[in-house]
Scaffold this motif. Structure first.
Motif, PDB file in Angstrom:
ATOM      1  N   SER A 185     -40.638  51.918  22.621  1.00 51.42           N
ATOM      2  CA  SER A 185     -41.098  53.111  21.899  1.00 51.42           C
ATOM      3  C   SER A 185     -42.032  52.756  20.740  1.00 51.42           C
ATOM      4  N   LYS A 186     -41.921  51.547  20.231  1.00 50.95           N
ATOM      5  CA  LYS A 186     -42.796  51.102  19.145  1.00 50.95           C
ATOM      6  C   LYS A 186     -44.262  51.156  19.558  1.00 50.95           C
ATOM      7  N   HIS A 187     -44.516  50.989  20.850  1.00 53.07           N
ATOM      8  CA  HIS A 187     -45.886  50.952  21.354  1.00 53.07           C
ATOM      9  C   HIS A 187     -46.292  52.248  22.054  1.00 53.07           C
ATOM     10  N   TYR A 188     -45.424  53.243  22.017  1.00 46.83           N
ATOM     11  CA  TYR A 188     -45.734  54.538  22.630  1.00 46.83           C
ATOM     12  C   TYR A 188     -46.500  55.394  21.632  1.00 46.83           C
ATOM     13  N   LYS A 189     -47.619  55.975  22.078  1.00 41.83           N
ATOM     14  CA  LYS A 189     -48.401  56.867  21.224  1.00 41.83           C
ATOM     15  C   LYS A 189     -48.264  58.317  21.673  1.00 41.83           C
ATOM     16  N   ASN A 190     -48.562  58.576  22.940  1.00 41.41           N
ATOM     17  CA  ASN A 190     -48.388  59.915  23.504  1.00 41.41           C
ATOM     18  C   ASN A 190     -48.326  59.791  25.021  1.00 41.41           C
ATOM     19  N   GLY A 191     -48.066  60.903  25.677  1.00 42.24           N
ATOM     20  CA  GLY A 191     -47.843  60.878  27.121  1.00 42.24           C
ATOM     21  C   GLY A 191     -49.071  61.112  27.976  1.00 42.24           C
ATOM     22  N   SER A 192     -50.256  61.018  27.390  1.00 40.47           N
ATOM     23  CA  SER A 192     -51.462  61.372  28.131  1.00 40.47           C
ATOM     24  C   SER A 192     -51.687  60.520  29.377  1.00 40.47           C
ATOM     25  N   ILE A 193     -51.305  59.249  29.331  1.00 33.94           N
ATOM     26  CA  ILE A 193     -51.549  58.376  30.486  1.00 33.94           C
ATOM     27  C   ILE A 193     -50.447  58.480  31.540  1.00 33.94           C
ATOM     28  N   PHE A 194     -49.417  59.295  31.257  1.00 35.93           N
ATOM     29  CA  PHE A 194     -48.285  59.386  32.185  1.00 35.93           C
ATOM     30  C   PHE A 194     -48.233  60.710  32.947  1.00 35.93           C
ATOM     31  N   ALA A 195     -49.278  61.512  32.860  1.00 37.38           N
ATOM     32  CA  ALA A 195     -49.290  62.804  33.552  1.00 37.38           C
ATOM     33  C   ALA A 195     -49.012  62.626  35.045  1.00 37.38           C
ATOM     34  N   SER A 196     -48.077  63.440  35.560  1.00 39.26           N
ATOM     35  CA  SER A 196     -47.690  63.465  36.982  1.00 39.26           C
ATOM     36  C   SER A 196     -46.907  62.235  37.425  1.00 39.26           C
ATOM     37  N   LYS A 197     -46.594  61.326  36.491  1.00 35.74           N
ATOM     38  CA  LYS A 197     -45.845  60.128  36.857  1.00 35.74           C
ATOM     39  C   LYS A 197     -44.354  60.322  36.598  1.00 35.74           C
ATOM     40  N   GLU A 198     -43.558  59.596  37.367  1.00 33.03           N
ATOM     41  CA  GLU A 198     -42.116  59.579  37.155  1.00 33.03           C
ATOM     42  C   GLU A 198     -41.814  58.582  36.043  1.00 33.03           C
ATOM     43  N   VAL A 199     -41.266  59.093  34.926  1.00 33.82           N
ATOM     44  CA  VAL A 199     -41.020  58.236  33.771  1.00 33.82           C
ATOM     45  C   VAL A 199     -39.556  58.333  33.358  1.00 33.82           C
ATOM     46  N   LEU A 200     -38.943  57.176  33.140  1.00 29.44           N
ATOM     47  CA  LEU A 200     -37.565  57.110  32.657  1.00 29.44           C
ATOM     48  C   LEU A 200     -37.574  56.698  31.194  1.00 29.44           C
ATOM     49  N   VAL A 201     -36.914  57.485  30.357  1.00 38.41           N
ATOM     50  CA  VAL A 201     -36.731  57.132  28.949  1.00 38.41           C
ATOM     51  C   VAL A 201     -35.312  56.602  28.784  1.00 38.41           C
ATOM     52  N   VAL A 202     -35.188  55.372  28.326  1.00 35.37           N
ATOM     53  CA  VAL A 202     -33.884  54.745  28.113  1.00 35.37           C
ATOM     54  C   VAL A 202     -33.579  54.795  26.623  1.00 35.37           C
ATOM     55  N   GLY A 203     -32.522  55.502  26.266  1.00 29.44           N
ATOM     56  CA  GLY A 203     -32.170  55.656  24.858  1.00 29.44           C
ATOM     57  C   GLY A 203     -32.277  57.107  24.441  1.00 29.44           C
ATOM     58  N   CYS A 204     -31.206  57.648  23.887  1.00 35.03           N
ATOM     59  CA  CYS A 204     -31.177  59.081  23.562  1.00 35.03           C
ATOM     60  C   CYS A 204     -31.027  59.321  22.073  1.00 35.03           C
ATOM     61  N   GLY A 205     -31.600  58.415  21.275  1.00 35.05           N
ATOM     62  CA  GLY A 205     -31.686  58.686  19.849  1.00 35.05           C
ATOM     63  C   GLY A 205     -32.818  59.663  19.596  1.00 35.05           C
TER      64      GLY A 205
ATOM     65  N   GLU B  13     -29.713  56.463  42.490  1.00 37.33           N
ATOM     66  CA  GLU B  13     -30.882  55.620  42.312  1.00 37.33           C
ATOM     67  C   GLU B  13     -32.143  56.472  42.392  1.00 37.33           C
ATOM     68  N   LYS B  14     -33.215  55.980  41.762  1.00 35.36           N
ATOM     69  CA  LYS B  14     -34.461  56.727  41.761  1.00 35.36           C
ATOM     70  C   LYS B  14     -35.614  55.770  41.480  1.00 35.36           C
ATOM     71  N   GLU B  15     -36.770  56.083  42.031  1.00 36.17           N
ATOM     72  CA  GLU B  15     -37.962  55.286  41.770  1.00 36.17           C
ATOM     73  C   GLU B  15     -38.754  55.876  40.609  1.00 36.17           C
ATOM     74  N   PHE B  16     -39.273  54.979  39.767  1.00 36.28           N
ATOM     75  CA  PHE B  16     -40.043  55.393  38.597  1.00 36.28           C
ATOM     76  C   PHE B  16     -41.357  54.633  38.541  1.00 36.28           C
ATOM     77  N   ASP B  17     -42.331  55.280  37.899  1.00 38.09           N
ATOM     78  CA  ASP B  17     -43.628  54.644  37.671  1.00 38.09           C
ATOM     79  C   ASP B  17     -43.687  53.929  36.330  1.00 38.09           C
ATOM     80  N   ALA B  18     -42.823  54.331  35.421  1.00 35.90           N
ATOM     81  CA  ALA B  18     -42.832  53.734  34.081  1.00 35.90           C
ATOM     82  C   ALA B  18     -41.459  53.887  33.442  1.00 35.90           C
ATOM     83  N   ILE B  19     -41.131  52.946  32.554  1.00 40.36           N
ATOM     84  CA  ILE B  19     -39.897  53.007  31.776  1.00 40.36           C
ATOM     85  C   ILE B  19     -40.252  52.829  30.302  1.00 40.36           C
ATOM     86  N   VAL B  20     -39.789  53.770  29.490  1.00 37.57           N
ATOM     87  CA  VAL B  20     -39.955  53.663  28.040  1.00 37.57           C
ATOM     88  C   VAL B  20     -38.596  53.347  27.435  1.00 37.57           C
ATOM     89  N   PHE B  21     -38.495  52.215  26.764  1.00 34.83           N
ATOM     90  CA  PHE B  21     -37.243  51.811  26.132  1.00 34.83           C
ATOM     91  C   PHE B  21     -37.242  52.266  24.669  1.00 34.83           C
TER      92      PHE B  21
END
Length: 386
Positions: free
Chosen positions: A166-186, A309-317
């Motif tokens: 998450s330190k390197h996440y700016k916004n979701g513009s590059i993830f449009a239409s992609k399957e993304v998993l966010v790990v961590g619910c803070g 189980e599920k397939e993802f295009d990206a994971i944000v920790f």
């Protein structure tokens, strides 16, 4: 070699606050910052949508309040403007691009010796210069958010998609239409999940443990109540009001802890989720909750502990940070920090160590804790000198 009374390692909110407090006592000090700017986490490593979660009265640095005209809840840009005014007002001049490599206490001389690498620009060229500092006191002000932590997940190295903290996440513009998993619910994880969905990502968020969900207004109300009422009563009131606002979220995979939100913050440093709109997205199905943990990863497929189980295009920790002070502090975990780089002593004496070593901003109490630590440390140093 340069000698001063205090060396402050870190030019974030903690380092700036301590510098301002020491200036009130005319105590000589040097602030060393590894980046090329102050409060670099806010300036360089915060996602676009982030704002301060707590009301302004709990986000002030020492000796300077916010103007009465400013809003109760501050934007990132307003906070950075406040920091700029703060630095200018107190004439704080951190030495940037200084990476501290070691800090060692000399028992014979009763002094600290710090060695640092300085990146110095000369025209278009940059060279590295060795620097040595001696000081009677050292303050660790590198913060609890020094280095992004990504857990050691089995098979993570086989993942074929994008992995980022998450330190390197700016916004979701590059993830449009992609399957993304966010790990961590803070708060970061839930806000990033919201941001991803707004940008059109097919977002899932992993929520492994029970967590409180509140609004920033409820937390503001609760923090004011704590001035007059015990924690258990405040927790009961805020939990009741949160239940009215959000309802029973267990059907969506979000379970409330047995202990109250303020108790958990006090006892374990666990913050509640301050909802920014994520819960509504979860309720309408736009964001999927996976109430489990990751067992392993096989290429782009993530296998969870609930046999799904599920397939993802990206994971944000969004799995938090870790202190890195122990990489350069050569005291064998004796003086102020434990092996995890966090205070050895319990609050409210967490900030004071041995042999003139202090730590600030490591109590998991945000900017409100930074103010408390800075004032306590500067007062203690001043008493010792006089």
């Amino acid at each position: 070699m340069e000698q001063t009374t205090v060396v402050i390692v870190g030019g974030g909110p903690s380092g700036l606050a301590i510098s301002a407090c020491l200036k009130q006592y005319s105590i000589s000090h040097i602030v060393l910052e590894k980046e090329d700017c102050n409060v670099s986490l806010w300036r360089k490593h915060a996602y676009d949508r982030v704002n301060l979660h707590l009301a302004k009265e709990f986000c002030e640095l020492p000796l300077m309040s916010y103007p009465p005209s400013c809003p109760t809840f501050l934007s990132k840009s307003y906070f950075l403007e406040y920091v700029d005014r703060y630095v200018k007002h107190f004439e704080i001049s951190p030495r940037y691009c200084r990476i501290v490599e070691s800090a060692m206490y000399d028992e014979g001389e009763k002094m600290w010796k710090l060695e640092a690498k300085a990146r110095v620009k000369e025209g278009d060229m940059e060279r590295v210069v060795d620097e040595v500092y001696r000081a009677k006191y050292v303050v660790i002000a590198t913060g609890e958010n020094s280095e992004g932590y990504i857990p050691n997940v089995v098979g993570l190295d086989t993942f074929g998609g994008q992995i980022l903290h998450s330190k390197h996440y700016k916004n979701g513009s590059i993830f449009a239409s992609k399957e993304v998993l966010v790990v961590g619910c803070g708060n970061s994880g839930m806000e990033i999940a919201y941001d991803l969905q707004i940008y059109g990502a097919k977002t899932s968020v992993l929520i492994r443990n029970p967590v409180h969900v509140v609004s920033k207004e409820l937390i503001h109300q609760g923090m004011r109540m704590l001035k007059y009422l015990p924690v258990n009563i405040v927790d009961s009131v805020i939990t009741f009001l949160a239940n009215i606002k959000f309802g029973d979220l267990s059907q969506f995979g979000i379970h409330r802890p047995n202990k109250g939100p303020f108790y958990l913050k006090e006892a374990a440093g666990r913050s509640p989720i301050l909802d920014v709109g994520t819960i509504a997205k979860i309720k309408d199905g736009a964001i999927k909750v996976i109430p489990s943990h990751i067992m392993r990863i096989e290429n782009n497929k993530v296998i969870f502990g609930n046999n799904t189980e599920k397939e993802f295009d990206a994971i944000v920790f969004a799995t938090g940070y870790k202190s890195v002070a122990n990489k350069w502090l050569k005291d064998n975990y004796k003086y102020v920090l434990n092996e995890d780089g966090m205070p050895k002593n319990e609050f409210p004496k967490h900030w004071k160590g041995e042999h003139g070593l202090y730590c600030a901003g490591l109590a998991r109490r945000g900017l409100f804790g930074v103010k408390f630590d800075a004032e306590a440390i500067a007062d203690d140093i001043n008493r010792n000198l006089h």
